[in-house]
Design a protein around this motif. Structure first.
Motif, PDB file in Angstrom:
ATOM      1  N   VAL A  29     112.133  38.482  26.533  1.00 35.26           N
ATOM      2  CA  VAL A  29     112.526  38.855  27.687  1.00 35.26           C
ATOM      3  C   VAL A  29     110.536  39.965  27.667  1.00 35.26           C
ATOM      4  O   VAL A  29     110.182  39.457  28.186  1.00 35.26           O
ATOM      5  CB  VAL A  29     113.010  40.047  28.323  1.00 35.26           C
ATOM      6  CG1 VAL A  29     112.691  40.654  29.760  1.00 35.26           C
ATOM      7  CG2 VAL A  29     114.993  39.444  27.960  1.00 35.26           C
ATOM      8  N   SER A  33     107.520  38.332  29.710  1.00 38.13           N
ATOM      9  CA  SER A  33     106.845  39.057  30.848  1.00 38.13           C
ATOM     10  C   SER A  33     106.107  38.996  30.546  1.00 38.13           C
ATOM     11  O   SER A  33     105.100  39.079  32.267  1.00 38.13           O
ATOM     12  CB  SER A  33     108.158  40.275  31.256  1.00 38.13           C
ATOM     13  OG  SER A  33     109.415  40.413  31.429  1.00 38.13           O
ATOM     14  N   ASN A  34     105.360  39.546  29.833  1.00 35.25           N
ATOM     15  CA  ASN A  34     103.656  39.906  29.516  1.00 35.25           C
ATOM     16  C   ASN A  34     103.204  38.395  29.715  1.00 35.25           C
ATOM     17  O   ASN A  34     102.269  38.463  30.143  1.00 35.25           O
ATOM     18  CB  ASN A  34     103.602  40.151  28.066  1.00 35.25           C
ATOM     19  CG  ASN A  34     104.829  41.845  27.771  1.00 35.25           C
ATOM     20  OD1 ASN A  34     104.318  42.845  28.096  1.00 35.25           O
ATOM     21  ND2 ASN A  34     104.421  41.767  25.979  1.00 35.25           N
ATOM     22  N   GLY A  36     103.952  36.126  31.544  1.00 35.58           N
ATOM     23  CA  GLY A  36     103.884  36.250  33.466  1.00 35.58           C
ATOM     24  C   GLY A  36     103.688  37.548  33.978  1.00 35.58           C
ATOM     25  O   GLY A  36     102.963  37.312  35.188  1.00 35.58           O
ATOM     26  N   GLY A  37     103.090  38.380  33.386  1.00 32.04           N
ATOM     27  CA  GLY A  37     102.493  39.511  34.335  1.00 32.04           C
ATOM     28  C   GLY A  37     101.182  39.091  33.851  1.00 32.04           C
ATOM     29  O   GLY A  37     100.477  40.202  34.929  1.00 32.04           O
ATOM     30  N   GLY A  51     106.319  38.713  35.933  1.00 35.51           N
ATOM     31  CA  GLY A  51     107.120  38.383  35.597  1.00 35.51           C
ATOM     32  C   GLY A  51     108.344  39.452  36.197  1.00 35.51           C
ATOM     33  O   GLY A  51     109.073  40.185  35.599  1.00 35.51           O
ATOM     34  N   LEU A  54     111.945  39.095  35.247  1.00 36.53           N
ATOM     35  CA  LEU A  54     112.742  39.066  33.701  1.00 36.53           C
ATOM     36  C   LEU A  54     112.859  39.970  33.666  1.00 36.53           C
ATOM     37  O   LEU A  54     113.301  40.361  32.997  1.00 36.53           O
ATOM     38  CB  LEU A  54     111.789  37.929  32.817  1.00 36.53           C
ATOM     39  CG  LEU A  54     112.431  36.985  31.548  1.00 36.53           C
ATOM     40  CD1 LEU A  54     113.649  37.008  32.127  1.00 36.53           C
ATOM     41  CD2 LEU A  54     111.358  36.669  31.514  1.00 36.53           C
ATOM     42  N   PHE A  55     111.458  41.416  33.749  1.00 35.76           N
ATOM     43  CA  PHE A  55     111.584  42.623  32.792  1.00 35.76           C
ATOM     44  C   PHE A  55     112.356  43.518  33.389  1.00 35.76           C
ATOM     45  O   PHE A  55     112.982  43.956  31.889  1.00 35.76           O
ATOM     46  CB  PHE A  55     110.138  42.830  33.751  1.00 35.76           C
ATOM     47  CG  PHE A  55     110.117  43.743  33.196  1.00 35.76           C
ATOM     48  CD1 PHE A  55     109.265  43.563  31.351  1.00 35.76           C
ATOM     49  CD2 PHE A  55     110.246  45.757  33.580  1.00 35.76           C
ATOM     50  CE1 PHE A  55     109.251  44.903  30.510  1.00 35.76           C
ATOM     51  CE2 PHE A  55     109.858  46.777  32.869  1.00 35.76           C
ATOM     52  CZ  PHE A  55     109.419  45.876  30.698  1.00 35.76           C
ATOM     53  N   SER A  85     105.458  41.196  20.890  1.00 38.35           N
ATOM     54  CA  SER A  85     104.414  41.246  21.919  1.00 38.35           C
ATOM     55  C   SER A  85     103.034  41.016  21.572  1.00 38.35           C
ATOM     56  O   SER A  85     102.089  40.807  21.609  1.00 38.35           O
ATOM     57  CB  SER A  85     104.579  42.562  22.902  1.00 38.35           C
ATOM     58  OG  SER A  85     105.747  41.933  23.645  1.00 38.35           O
ATOM     59  N   SER A 127     101.771  47.471  29.074  1.00 33.22           N
ATOM     60  CA  SER A 127     103.927  47.260  28.633  1.00 33.22           C
ATOM     61  C   SER A 127     104.091  47.755  27.694  1.00 33.22           C
ATOM     62  O   SER A 127     104.909  48.442  27.544  1.00 33.22           O
ATOM     63  CB  SER A 127     104.009  45.784  28.119  1.00 33.22           C
ATOM     64  OG  SER A 127     105.205  45.675  28.173  1.00 33.22           O
ATOM     65  N   LYS A 200     112.726  46.499  40.869  1.00 32.31           N
ATOM     66  CA  LYS A 200     112.787  46.954  39.603  1.00 32.31           C
ATOM     67  C   LYS A 200     114.698  47.397  39.079  1.00 32.31           C
ATOM     68  O   LYS A 200     115.175  47.294  39.386  1.00 32.31           O
ATOM     69  CB  LYS A 200     112.510  47.391  38.523  1.00 32.31           C
ATOM     70  CG  LYS A 200     111.103  46.194  38.195  1.00 32.31           C
ATOM     71  CD  LYS A 200     110.196  46.562  36.946  1.00 32.31           C
ATOM     72  CE  LYS A 200     108.829  47.413  37.609  1.00 32.31           C
ATOM     73  NZ  LYS A 200     108.082  47.851  36.679  1.00 32.31           N
TER      74      LYS A 200
END
Length: 232
Positions: A29, A33-34, A36-37, A51, A54-55, A85, A127, A200
């Protein structure tokens, strides 16, 4: 009210497959997410990133791990996610610098990779800083409240830890990541930060019945947790 029972706080050992699955899910995840971010996303007046959907799952995994396996196991999961990551960022950098085909298609693909994956290092930095601060605060609050109330008050500790953890995480992440997705003004940053925190947090609150159900199921079928509940 502080619980007066002398019964120790129950945690399972991390040797089971359940812990491994949760850590792997958190790591995946965080990496996705990174990626997508790095894309800015706009829904009407709301600014977010790719992201966003998902995050929050990473925080849900953190809550489950902290509640069942304890703060030390949660910190191990957090650092595992960010090690993944960092490995991803290094991999992207190597892919970008490798010599590619020099035809029009090869050049276009190279440019696309540079645009898509090039900014990911900044997202990962944001992140790392945000998630380490926020998730560790989330874990701390969860573990302190569990020591006080033992098996009671699961929803109270999830609500408290989520609000504090997500606030710190979102503030740090959005500040560092803003320029990577094209944010250039204070107003855009405030929009990005406020709606990111709101979304979130509300999503995690909405999913808390599901989170609590998953926690209950794992506790019930995790032999070492049951043994910790009744150590006689």
């Amino acid at each position: 009210m502080k619980q007066t029972s002398l019964r120790p706080v129950a945690y399972a050992t991390i040797g089971s497959g359940n812990y491994a699955v949760l850590v792997a899910l958190m790591a995946v995840v965080v990496v996705l997410s990174n990626i997508g971010g790095s894309k800015g996303v706009i829904f009407g007046p709301v600014i977010t990133d790719g992201g966003f959907f998902l995050f929050p799952l990473a925080y849900i995994c953190g809550d489950i791990i902290t509640e069942i396996y304890g703060a030390k196991a949660a910190r191990r999961a957090i650092f595992t996610g960010f090690a993944a990551s960092v490995l991803a960022v290094v991999t992207y950098a190597i892919i970008i610098v490798l010599p590619g085909f020099d035809d029009d298609y090869g050049i276009a693909k190279q440019q696309a990779l540079e645009v898509a994956l090039g900014p990911v290092w900044q997202i990962v930095l944001a992140s790392v800083l945000g998630f380490l601060a926020g998730q560790n605060l989330n874990t701390l609050v969860m573990s302190i409240m569990k020591k006080r109330h033992l098996e009671r008050g699961l929803f109270a500790r999830m609500i408290s830890s989520t609000g504090l953890g997500e606030f710190v995480d979102t503030l740090v992440f959005c500040t560092v990541a803003a320029t990577a997705i094209g944010i250039t003004t204070v107003g855009q940053w405030a929009n990005y930060t406020f709606f990111g925190f709101l979304y979130k947090t509300l999503l995690q609150y909405a999913l808390m019945p599901v989170t609590a159900w998953v926690i209950g199921r794992i506790k019930r079928y995790e032999p070492t947790y049951q043994a910790a509940l009744d150590p006689r």
